[in-house]
Motif scaffolding. Sequence first.
Motif, PDB file in Angstrom:
ATOM      1  N   ALA A   1     -63.778  11.677  44.771  1.00  0.00           N
ATOM      2  CA  ALA A   1     -64.397  10.719  43.855  1.00  0.00           C
ATOM      3  C   ALA A   1     -64.341  11.230  42.417  1.00  0.00           C
ATOM      4  O   ALA A   1     -64.004  10.466  41.496  1.00  0.00           O
ATOM      5  N   LYS A   2     -64.634  12.507  42.227  1.00  0.00           N
ATOM      6  CA  LYS A   2     -64.558  13.082  40.876  1.00  0.00           C
ATOM      7  C   LYS A   2     -63.131  13.037  40.339  1.00  0.00           C
ATOM      8  O   LYS A   2     -62.914  12.724  39.172  1.00  0.00           O
ATOM      9  N   ALA A   3     -62.155  13.331  41.182  1.00  0.00           N
ATOM     10  CA  ALA A   3     -60.755  13.318  40.755  1.00  0.00           C
ATOM     11  C   ALA A   3     -60.311  11.914  40.354  1.00  0.00           C
ATOM     12  O   ALA A   3     -59.428  11.761  39.506  1.00  0.00           O
ATOM     13  N   LEU A   4     -60.933  10.897  40.940  1.00  0.00           N
ATOM     14  CA  LEU A   4     -60.590   9.511  40.625  1.00  0.00           C
ATOM     15  C   LEU A   4     -61.581   8.875  39.643  1.00  0.00           C
ATOM     16  O   LEU A   4     -61.434   7.712  39.279  1.00  0.00           O
ATOM     17  N   ALA A   5     -62.594   9.630  39.233  1.00  0.00           N
ATOM     18  CA  ALA A   5     -63.623   9.163  38.296  1.00  0.00           C
ATOM     19  C   ALA A   5     -64.318   7.903  38.811  1.00  0.00           C
ATOM     20  O   ALA A   5     -64.480   6.915  38.102  1.00  0.00           O
ATOM     21  N   VAL A   6     -64.726   7.961  40.086  1.00  0.00           N
ATOM     22  CA  VAL A   6     -65.476   6.862  40.699  1.00  0.00           C
ATOM     23  C   VAL A   6     -66.678   7.440  41.442  1.00  0.00           C
ATOM     24  O   VAL A   6     -66.761   8.643  41.672  1.00  0.00           O
ATOM     25  N   SER A   7     -67.566   6.568  41.836  1.00  0.00           N
ATOM     26  CA  SER A   7     -68.693   6.975  42.664  1.00  0.00           C
ATOM     27  C   SER A   7     -68.224   7.117  44.109  1.00  0.00           C
ATOM     28  O   SER A   7     -67.427   6.287  44.580  1.00  0.00           O
ATOM     29  N   PRO A   8     -68.699   8.119  44.831  1.00  0.00           N
ATOM     30  CA  PRO A   8     -68.317   8.248  46.241  1.00  0.00           C
ATOM     31  C   PRO A   8     -68.618   6.990  47.059  1.00  0.00           C
ATOM     32  O   PRO A   8     -67.908   6.681  48.007  1.00  0.00           O
ATOM     33  N   LYS A   9     -69.626   6.233  46.673  1.00  0.00           N
ATOM     34  CA  LYS A   9     -69.980   5.044  47.450  1.00  0.00           C
ATOM     35  C   LYS A   9     -68.887   3.978  47.414  1.00  0.00           C
ATOM     36  O   LYS A   9     -68.851   3.111  48.276  1.00  0.00           O
ATOM     37  N   GLU A  10     -67.974   4.063  46.457  1.00  0.00           N
ATOM     38  CA  GLU A  10     -66.882   3.091  46.397  1.00  0.00           C
ATOM     39  C   GLU A  10     -65.912   3.234  47.564  1.00  0.00           C
ATOM     40  O   GLU A  10     -65.152   2.305  47.846  1.00  0.00           O
ATOM     41  N   PHE A  11     -65.939   4.355  48.241  1.00  0.00           N
ATOM     42  CA  PHE A  11     -65.064   4.573  49.402  1.00  0.00           C
ATOM     43  C   PHE A  11     -65.723   4.120  50.704  1.00  0.00           C
ATOM     44  O   PHE A  11     -65.042   3.967  51.712  1.00  0.00           O
ATOM     45  N   MET A  12     -67.036   3.933  50.686  1.00  0.00           N
ATOM     46  CA  MET A  12     -67.778   3.716  51.917  1.00  0.00           C
ATOM     47  C   MET A  12     -67.583   2.308  52.468  1.00  0.00           C
ATOM     48  O   MET A  12     -67.718   1.334  51.741  1.00  0.00           O
ATOM     49  N   PRO A  13     -67.291   2.226  53.750  1.00  0.00           N
ATOM     50  CA  PRO A  13     -67.164   0.904  54.394  1.00  0.00           C
ATOM     51  C   PRO A  13     -68.502   0.178  54.375  1.00  0.00           C
ATOM     52  O   PRO A  13     -69.561   0.797  54.414  1.00  0.00           O
ATOM     53  N   ASP A  14     -68.420  -1.138  54.311  1.00  0.00           N
ATOM     54  CA  ASP A  14     -69.624  -1.959  54.358  1.00  0.00           C
ATOM     55  C   ASP A  14     -70.225  -1.892  55.753  1.00  0.00           C
ATOM     56  O   ASP A  14     -69.518  -1.817  56.741  1.00  0.00           O
ATOM     57  N   ARG A  15     -71.528  -1.905  55.807  1.00  0.00           N
ATOM     58  CA  ARG A  15     -72.239  -1.892  57.108  1.00  0.00           C
ATOM     59  C   ARG A  15     -72.672  -3.310  57.412  1.00  0.00           C
ATOM     60  O   ARG A  15     -73.068  -4.048  56.539  1.00  0.00           O
ATOM     61  N   GLU A  16     -72.586  -3.675  58.665  1.00  0.00           N
ATOM     62  CA  GLU A  16     -73.031  -5.022  59.065  1.00  0.00           C
ATOM     63  C   GLU A  16     -74.400  -4.972  59.661  1.00  0.00           C
ATOM     64  O   GLU A  16     -74.864  -4.025  60.141  1.00  0.00           O
TER      65      GLU A  16
END
Length: 79
Positions: free
Chosen positions: A64-79
Amino acid sequence: MSKSHNQKKTAGRIEFGKRLKRKRKEREYTQEVLAEKAGLAPNYVGSVERGERNIGLENIIILAKALAVSPKEFMPDRE
């Protein structure tokens, strides 16, 4: 030969990998460039993108740091 628990593709791992790949491509990084920025091996990044790895928290944060994003942007949505 069966795959170990850490090598099984699951829906969550596959979705995580797709999101990682999308962010990487948005920045026009190759797997090699992302791996270098994150201090990881390119084959590791590729295996995460394919959903083959049970990636650990520390590596999620590093990517996430290497891509300058929040780690939560990788997380799958929960149903």
